[in-house]
Design a protein around this motif. Sequence first.
Motif, PDB file in Angstrom:
ATOM      1  N   HIS A  18       0.853  -1.190   0.000  1.00 10.79           N
ATOM      2  CA  HIS A  18       0.000   0.000   0.000  1.00 10.79           C
ATOM      3  C   HIS A  18       0.887   1.237   0.000  1.00 10.79           C
ATOM      4  O   HIS A  18       1.805   1.355   0.819  1.00 10.79           O
ATOM      5  CB  HIS A  18      -0.907  -0.006   1.228  1.00 10.79           C
ATOM      6  CG  HIS A  18      -1.773   1.210   1.339  1.00 10.79           C
ATOM      7  ND1 HIS A  18      -2.657   1.600   0.362  1.00 10.79           N
ATOM      8  CD2 HIS A  18      -1.873   2.149   2.327  1.00 10.79           C
ATOM      9  CE1 HIS A  18      -3.266   2.708   0.733  1.00 10.79           C
ATOM     10  NE2 HIS A  18      -2.812   3.062   1.916  1.00 10.79           N
ATOM     11  N   GLN A  19       0.632   2.158  -0.916  1.00 10.51           N
ATOM     12  CA  GLN A  19       1.409   3.390  -1.011  1.00 10.51           C
ATOM     13  C   GLN A  19       0.542   4.578  -0.627  1.00 10.51           C
ATOM     14  O   GLN A  19      -0.638   4.633  -0.969  1.00 10.51           O
ATOM     15  CB  GLN A  19       1.959   3.570  -2.422  1.00 10.51           C
ATOM     16  CG  GLN A  19       3.023   2.555  -2.812  1.00 10.51           C
ATOM     17  CD  GLN A  19       3.607   2.833  -4.182  1.00 10.51           C
ATOM     18  OE1 GLN A  19       2.966   3.444  -5.027  1.00 10.51           O
ATOM     19  NE2 GLN A  19       4.841   2.399  -4.400  1.00 10.51           N
ATOM     20  N   PHE A  20       1.128   5.525   0.071  1.00 10.59           N
ATOM     21  CA  PHE A  20       0.407   6.716   0.489  1.00 10.59           C
ATOM     22  C   PHE A  20       1.401   7.837   0.758  1.00 10.59           C
ATOM     23  O   PHE A  20       2.620   7.629   0.760  1.00 10.59           O
ATOM     24  CB  PHE A  20      -0.425   6.436   1.753  1.00 10.59           C
ATOM     25  CG  PHE A  20       0.360   5.840   2.887  1.00 10.59           C
ATOM     26  CD1 PHE A  20       0.948   6.644   3.858  1.00 10.59           C
ATOM     27  CD2 PHE A  20       0.524   4.460   2.991  1.00 10.59           C
ATOM     28  CE1 PHE A  20       1.674   6.100   4.898  1.00 10.59           C
ATOM     29  CE2 PHE A  20       1.246   3.898   4.029  1.00 10.59           C
ATOM     30  CZ  PHE A  20       1.824   4.721   4.984  1.00 10.59           C
ATOM     31  N   GLN A  22       2.757  10.678   3.442  1.00 10.46           N
ATOM     32  CA  GLN A  22       2.788  11.133   4.834  1.00 10.46           C
ATOM     33  C   GLN A  22       3.029  12.634   4.844  1.00 10.46           C
ATOM     34  O   GLN A  22       3.884  13.152   4.120  1.00 10.46           O
ATOM     35  CB  GLN A  22       3.902  10.435   5.614  1.00 10.46           C
ATOM     36  CG  GLN A  22       3.923  10.849   7.089  1.00 10.46           C
ATOM     37  CD  GLN A  22       5.089  10.252   7.852  1.00 10.46           C
ATOM     38  OE1 GLN A  22       6.149  10.008   7.289  1.00 10.46           O
ATOM     39  NE2 GLN A  22       4.900  10.028   9.145  1.00 10.46           N
ATOM     40  N   PHE A  73      -6.016  17.117   4.809  1.00 14.93           N
ATOM     41  CA  PHE A  73      -5.711  15.837   5.464  1.00 14.93           C
ATOM     42  C   PHE A  73      -5.802  16.036   6.976  1.00 14.93           C
ATOM     43  O   PHE A  73      -5.613  17.144   7.481  1.00 14.93           O
ATOM     44  CB  PHE A  73      -4.311  15.323   5.081  1.00 14.93           C
ATOM     45  CG  PHE A  73      -3.196  16.300   5.341  1.00 14.93           C
ATOM     46  CD1 PHE A  73      -2.647  16.454   6.605  1.00 14.93           C
ATOM     47  CD2 PHE A  73      -2.691  17.063   4.303  1.00 14.93           C
ATOM     48  CE1 PHE A  73      -1.620  17.356   6.840  1.00 14.93           C
ATOM     49  CE2 PHE A  73      -1.659  17.973   4.528  1.00 14.93           C
ATOM     50  CZ  PHE A  73      -1.125  18.113   5.795  1.00 14.93           C
ATOM     51  N   SER A 202       2.737   5.974   9.260  1.00 19.74           N
ATOM     52  CA  SER A 202       1.382   5.910   8.704  1.00 19.74           C
ATOM     53  C   SER A 202       0.499   7.049   9.194  1.00 19.74           C
ATOM     54  O   SER A 202      -0.706   7.063   8.909  1.00 19.74           O
ATOM     55  CB  SER A 202       0.729   4.573   9.059  1.00 19.74           C
ATOM     56  OG  SER A 202       0.575   4.445  10.467  1.00 19.74           O
ATOM     57  N   ASN A 204      -0.096  11.435   9.979  1.00 20.51           N
ATOM     58  CA  ASN A 204       0.266  12.816   9.683  1.00 20.51           C
ATOM     59  C   ASN A 204       0.581  13.535  10.987  1.00 20.51           C
ATOM     60  O   ASN A 204      -0.177  13.427  11.955  1.00 20.51           O
ATOM     61  CB  ASN A 204      -0.879  13.533   8.963  1.00 20.51           C
ATOM     62  CG  ASN A 204      -1.213  12.901   7.636  1.00 20.51           C
ATOM     63  OD1 ASN A 204      -0.323  12.470   6.902  1.00 20.51           O
ATOM     64  ND2 ASN A 204      -2.494  12.838   7.306  1.00 20.51           N
ATOM     65  N   LYS A 239       5.983  16.636   2.639  1.00 22.47           N
ATOM     66  CA  LYS A 239       5.322  15.415   2.174  1.00 22.47           C
ATOM     67  C   LYS A 239       6.386  14.408   1.744  1.00 22.47           C
ATOM     68  O   LYS A 239       7.431  14.794   1.223  1.00 22.47           O
ATOM     69  CB  LYS A 239       4.421  15.704   0.975  1.00 22.47           C
ATOM     70  CG  LYS A 239       3.123  16.429   1.283  1.00 22.47           C
ATOM     71  CD  LYS A 239       2.317  16.618   0.000  1.00 22.47           C
ATOM     72  CE  LYS A 239       1.014  17.349   0.281  1.00 22.47           C
ATOM     73  NZ  LYS A 239       0.023  16.510   0.972  1.00 22.47           N
ATOM     74  N   PRO A 241       6.516  10.072   0.094  1.00 21.19           N
ATOM     75  CA  PRO A 241       5.804   8.820  -0.201  1.00 21.19           C
ATOM     76  C   PRO A 241       6.221   7.723   0.770  1.00 21.19           C
ATOM     77  O   PRO A 241       7.398   7.611   1.144  1.00 21.19           O
ATOM     78  CB  PRO A 241       6.266   8.498  -1.628  1.00 21.19           C
ATOM     79  CG  PRO A 241       7.626   9.107  -1.729  1.00 21.19           C
ATOM     80  CD  PRO A 241       7.586  10.348  -0.872  1.00 21.19           C
ATOM     81  N   GLU A 243       5.606   3.472   1.502  1.00 27.38           N
ATOM     82  CA  GLU A 243       5.063   2.192   1.047  1.00 27.38           C
ATOM     83  C   GLU A 243       5.030   1.222   2.215  1.00 27.38           C
ATOM     84  O   GLU A 243       6.033   1.011   2.889  1.00 27.38           O
ATOM     85  CB  GLU A 243       5.904   1.602  -0.080  1.00 27.38           C
ATOM     86  CG  GLU A 243       5.344   0.270  -0.603  1.00 27.38           C
ATOM     87  CD  GLU A 243       6.114  -0.287  -1.780  1.00 27.38           C
ATOM     88  OE1 GLU A 243       5.672  -1.304  -2.351  1.00 27.38           O
ATOM     89  OE2 GLU A 243       7.160   0.293  -2.135  1.00 27.38           O
ATOM     90  N   CYS A 249       7.432  -0.571   6.681  1.00 24.29           N
ATOM     91  CA  CYS A 249       7.272   0.626   5.864  1.00 24.29           C
ATOM     92  C   CYS A 249       8.616   1.088   5.328  1.00 24.29           C
ATOM     93  O   CYS A 249       9.637   1.002   6.024  1.00 24.29           O
ATOM     94  CB  CYS A 249       6.634   1.755   6.674  1.00 24.29           C
ATOM     95  SG  CYS A 249       4.897   1.501   7.076  1.00 24.29           S
TER      96      CYS A 249
END
Length: 278
Positions: A18-20, A22, A73, A202, A204, A239, A241, A243, A249
Amino acid sequence: MDSSQTKKSQNNQQGDSHQFLQNVVVMRHGDRVDNFEPLWTMTAARPWDPHLVEEGRVRAFCTGRKIRNGLGFPIHRVFVSPFLRCIQTAHEVVYALCAVDDDPNSLSSKDVASIDPSKLKVSIEYGLSEMLNRQAIRANLAPKDGNFGFNASELQALLPAGTVDTSATRVYEELPKWEETVGGARDRYAQIIKALADKYPSENLLLVTHGEAVGVAVSAFAKDKSVYEVDYCAYVELKRPVESKNDSCSAGDFEVYTDHGKTGVSYVVGDGSLLDHV
């Protein structure tokens, strides 16, 4: 084996990925009393640790509302320097972030009837402290024995009830030593930003700290930029990325995210040309 079974087998071998993104927001405290009442230090019991003036509380609360409504966010965790002006700033910001009724007419925590403390957690982090040197604190104001006298339990009691994460362990278990160098303090700020982000990849984060740390949040992650002004309650958004795979992570590099509008940080780029406020 049919195609669906093959795909399932491959997923089991590779693990779920899963990518997002932070987000880390690094923010300066509000308006401090000794910059408005120069004689305050003459009678203060802790002249190295000024509190906010009322304008500072209002600015902090309104900045918290701006972060809540403008960044797109949620903030999951707040980390704060132990200096009183930062604790009081965090108090106002958390009230704005957790207010049950987000009334645009509210100007401070005094105007908020109730908050939802489950929205985020707050922790004191000594690594976010002011630079402990003569450039930031006049030598005649610093404690003679080098003991700044911070009591974590007393400071936690000043934060909104139900929001303090008492189980969190600090990255810096002790306050930095007095007379650290400017370069050493800047390295500390860059290190603590990354260390806190790595600890909670995971989530913020909002870091409530001091002007020099906000400047480092730009210069450390955007090497061609040099900060020359940080207003009260100014903030920078970072910011990167991330994963997540098989309960582990891995993160990419931070980028300084320049959102539209102004957040109170001014800097120049490498060729000396002036940019708009972040």
